[in-house]
Design a protein around this motif. Structure first.
Motif, PDB file in Angstrom:
ATOM      1  N   GLN A  51       0.703  -1.416   0.065  1.00 45.24           N
ATOM      2  CA  GLN A  51      -0.095   0.221   0.025  1.00 45.24           C
ATOM      3  C   GLN A  51       1.252   1.002   0.107  1.00 45.24           C
ATOM      4  O   GLN A  51       0.618   2.628  -0.816  1.00 45.24           O
ATOM      5  CB  GLN A  51      -0.875   0.019   1.384  1.00 45.24           C
ATOM      6  N   ALA A  52       1.863   1.057   0.461  1.00 41.23           N
ATOM      7  CA  ALA A  52       2.988   2.298   0.373  1.00 41.23           C
ATOM      8  C   ALA A  52       4.007   2.092   0.082  1.00 41.23           C
ATOM      9  O   ALA A  52       4.806   2.713  -0.063  1.00 41.23           O
ATOM     10  CB  ALA A  52       3.728   2.124   2.194  1.00 41.23           C
ATOM     11  N   ALA A  53       3.841   0.894  -1.327  1.00 43.83           N
ATOM     12  CA  ALA A  53       5.116   0.476  -1.929  1.00 43.83           C
ATOM     13  C   ALA A  53       6.303   0.840  -1.267  1.00 43.83           C
ATOM     14  O   ALA A  53       7.458   1.929  -1.596  1.00 43.83           O
ATOM     15  CB  ALA A  53       4.950   1.879  -3.193  1.00 43.83           C
ATOM     16  N   THR A  54       6.330   0.330  -0.383  1.00 45.12           N
ATOM     17  CA  THR A  54       8.467   0.250   0.674  1.00 45.12           C
ATOM     18  C   THR A  54       8.114  -0.280   0.811  1.00 45.12           C
ATOM     19  O   THR A  54       7.630  -1.620   2.161  1.00 45.12           O
ATOM     20  CB  THR A  54       7.996   1.830   2.241  1.00 45.12           C
ATOM     21  N   ILE A  55       9.485  -0.481   1.407  1.00 42.47           N
ATOM     22  CA  ILE A  55      10.701  -2.325   1.375  1.00 42.47           C
ATOM     23  C   ILE A  55      10.423  -1.626   3.157  1.00 42.47           C
ATOM     24  O   ILE A  55      11.664  -0.624   3.235  1.00 42.47           O
ATOM     25  CB  ILE A  55      11.097  -3.054   0.587  1.00 42.47           C
ATOM     26  N   PHE A  56      10.329  -2.511   4.192  1.00 43.79           N
ATOM     27  CA  PHE A  56      11.129  -2.159   5.861  1.00 43.79           C
ATOM     28  C   PHE A  56      12.177  -3.194   6.266  1.00 43.79           C
ATOM     29  O   PHE A  56      12.307  -5.253   5.339  1.00 43.79           O
ATOM     30  CB  PHE A  56      10.101  -2.362   6.541  1.00 43.79           C
ATOM     31  N   ALA A  57      13.068  -2.904   6.480  1.00 46.22           N
ATOM     32  CA  ALA A  57      14.293  -3.868   6.923  1.00 46.22           C
ATOM     33  C   ALA A  57      14.509  -4.416   8.459  1.00 46.22           C
ATOM     34  O   ALA A  57      14.341  -2.774   9.355  1.00 46.22           O
ATOM     35  CB  ALA A  57      15.717  -3.842   6.594  1.00 46.22           C
ATOM     36  N   ILE A  58      13.427  -5.043   9.085  1.00 47.23           N
ATOM     37  CA  ILE A  58      13.558  -5.467  10.761  1.00 47.23           C
ATOM     38  C   ILE A  58      14.605  -6.149  11.262  1.00 47.23           C
ATOM     39  O   ILE A  58      13.762  -7.243  10.508  1.00 47.23           O
ATOM     40  CB  ILE A  58      12.045  -5.440  10.824  1.00 47.23           C
ATOM     41  N   GLU A  59      14.878  -5.875  12.335  1.00 45.16           N
ATOM     42  CA  GLU A  59      15.784  -6.574  12.574  1.00 45.16           C
ATOM     43  C   GLU A  59      15.211  -6.991  14.448  1.00 45.16           C
ATOM     44  O   GLU A  59      14.577  -7.216  14.670  1.00 45.16           O
ATOM     45  CB  GLU A  59      17.043  -5.622  13.683  1.00 45.16           C
ATOM     46  N   THR A  60      14.169  -8.389  14.325  1.00 43.13           N
ATOM     47  CA  THR A  60      13.699  -9.029  14.799  1.00 43.13           C
ATOM     48  C   THR A  60      14.684  -9.754  16.232  1.00 43.13           C
ATOM     49  O   THR A  60      14.027  -9.690  17.239  1.00 43.13           O
ATOM     50  CB  THR A  60      13.084 -10.436  14.101  1.00 43.13           C
TER      51      THR A  60
END
Length: 352
Positions: A51-60
């Motif tokens: 929806q935001a045309a965005t990729i997030f990288a998240i440290e789990t």
């Protein structure tokens, strides 16, 4: 004492430098949707927000091995609903991925109707389903340029599938370019995302060249030592795309090597090895789960004319029915999201 203080200071500087190098900063990612998930090294999670045309990288931070116990959870939708404070009918699972660093399972979920609200659910080996908190996590993001607009047919048009390979996140979807079907190879750590490569294929079932149909499912796979993207589309061509040709702004012609049947939608696809031979395992809406030997991929004749089912033979795995999501659990097992009369089950099965 001074030496200890100096060592602590050096470690802190190194830690800070490492964070900067990864482009991760502390904060709360504002997700509008969770179309799909992928994992990089050390538990790093990529979240596709179409929806935001965005990729997030998240440290789990989820890097401790969960052991080899299978995950088998009946009515996982009920557990997710309880964790989110909604009913089962308000839960949609968009993707299921296993974190290779730990073996825990993560689900991309939409709660509510319409575009709904995004959530990420972690399922542990004991069957516990918990909402992943995104507050004050280490994360980074990158915006996709020229994304395709969502439609009733393609509500998640900008991001239809993702996979991490050799330091790059490969993202399939639609763009606003003339060649709307797009594969992007986005280096990580993120700086920016280029316009990607436009993908052209010949669709044997439709008897025509296509550039506007999005890749629905794909997996990286080596053919003759060269990395390829093995991609599948609606109605269901199987296409090989050389990774080396995926350059910014390039127009890339994929080679269609199989047609798996009209009126069918691919859901998920994984590559695996069993008894010394390689296979693709593909979950589909019409044909169920099929097993495709890869030994003909290099020599298969390109499909360039209208045809019905054609290409390398596949085996239908009839005992794996009503599969809605699929991922590789470990070297010998797969994880499945299966629809039942009572809801949805999450189950671990041996790779066929």
């Amino acid at each position: 004492m001074r030496a200890k203080l100096l060592a602590t200071t050096v470690l802190a500087i190194l830690a800070t430098t490492g964070r900067a190098a990864d482009g991760l900063t502390k904060g709360t990612p504002e997700l509008k949707s969770v179309a799909g998930l992928a994992f990089g090294p050390n538990g790093l999670m990529f979240v596709g927000d179409a929806q935001a045309a965005t990729i997030f990288a998240i440290e789990t931070g989820d890097t401790k091995s969960a052991g080899d116990k299978p995950v088998n959870v009946e009515k996982i939708d009920a557990k997710i609903a309880a964790a989110l404070g909604v009913t089962e009918k308000d839960v949609r699972v968009n993707d299921v991925k296993v974190n290779p660093a730990s073996g825990n399972v993560y689900l991309a979920v939409t709660r509510g109707t319409g575009t709904g609200q995004p959530a990420i659910i972690k399922v542990t080996r004991d069957g516990t389903a918990e909402v992943m908190s995104l507050k004050d996590v280490m994360s980074a993001s990158v915006k996709i340029p020229n994304p395709g607009k969502p439609s009733q047919r393609e509500p998640m048009a900008a991001i239809t599938n993702m996979a991490f390979l050799d330091g790059r996140l490969f993202v399939a979807g639609l763009s606003s370019e003339e060649f709307a079907s797009t594969l992007r190879a986005i280096p990580y750590p993120f700086k920016d995302a280029d316009k990607g490569s436009g993908i052209e294929i010949y669709h044997g079932a439709h008897g025509k060249i296509e550039t506007h149909a999005p890749i629905k499912a794909f997996t990286p796979y080596k053919i003759n030592g060269q990395e390829h993207i093995m991609a599948s589309y609606t109605c269901t061509p199987l296409v090989k795309i050389p990774v080396a040709e995926l350059k910014p702004g390039a127009k890339v012609k994929g080679t269609t090597i199989a047609e798996l049947g009209n009126g069918n939608q691919p859901i998920d696809m994984i590559a695996y090895t069993k008894d010394g031979k390689d296979f693709l395992l593909s979950a589909n809406t019409k044909h169920g789960v099929i097993k495709i030997p890869t030994d003909e991929f290099a020599s298969a004749q390109p499909i360039t004319a209208r045809t019905g089912i054609a290409g390398p033979k596949y085996e239908k795995i009839s005992e794996l029915a009503n599969v809605k999501q699929l991922d590789k659990f470990d070297a010998t097992r797969a994880i499945l999201l299966v629809q039942t009369d009572a809801g949805f089950d999450l189950k671990t099965v041996a790779l066929p």
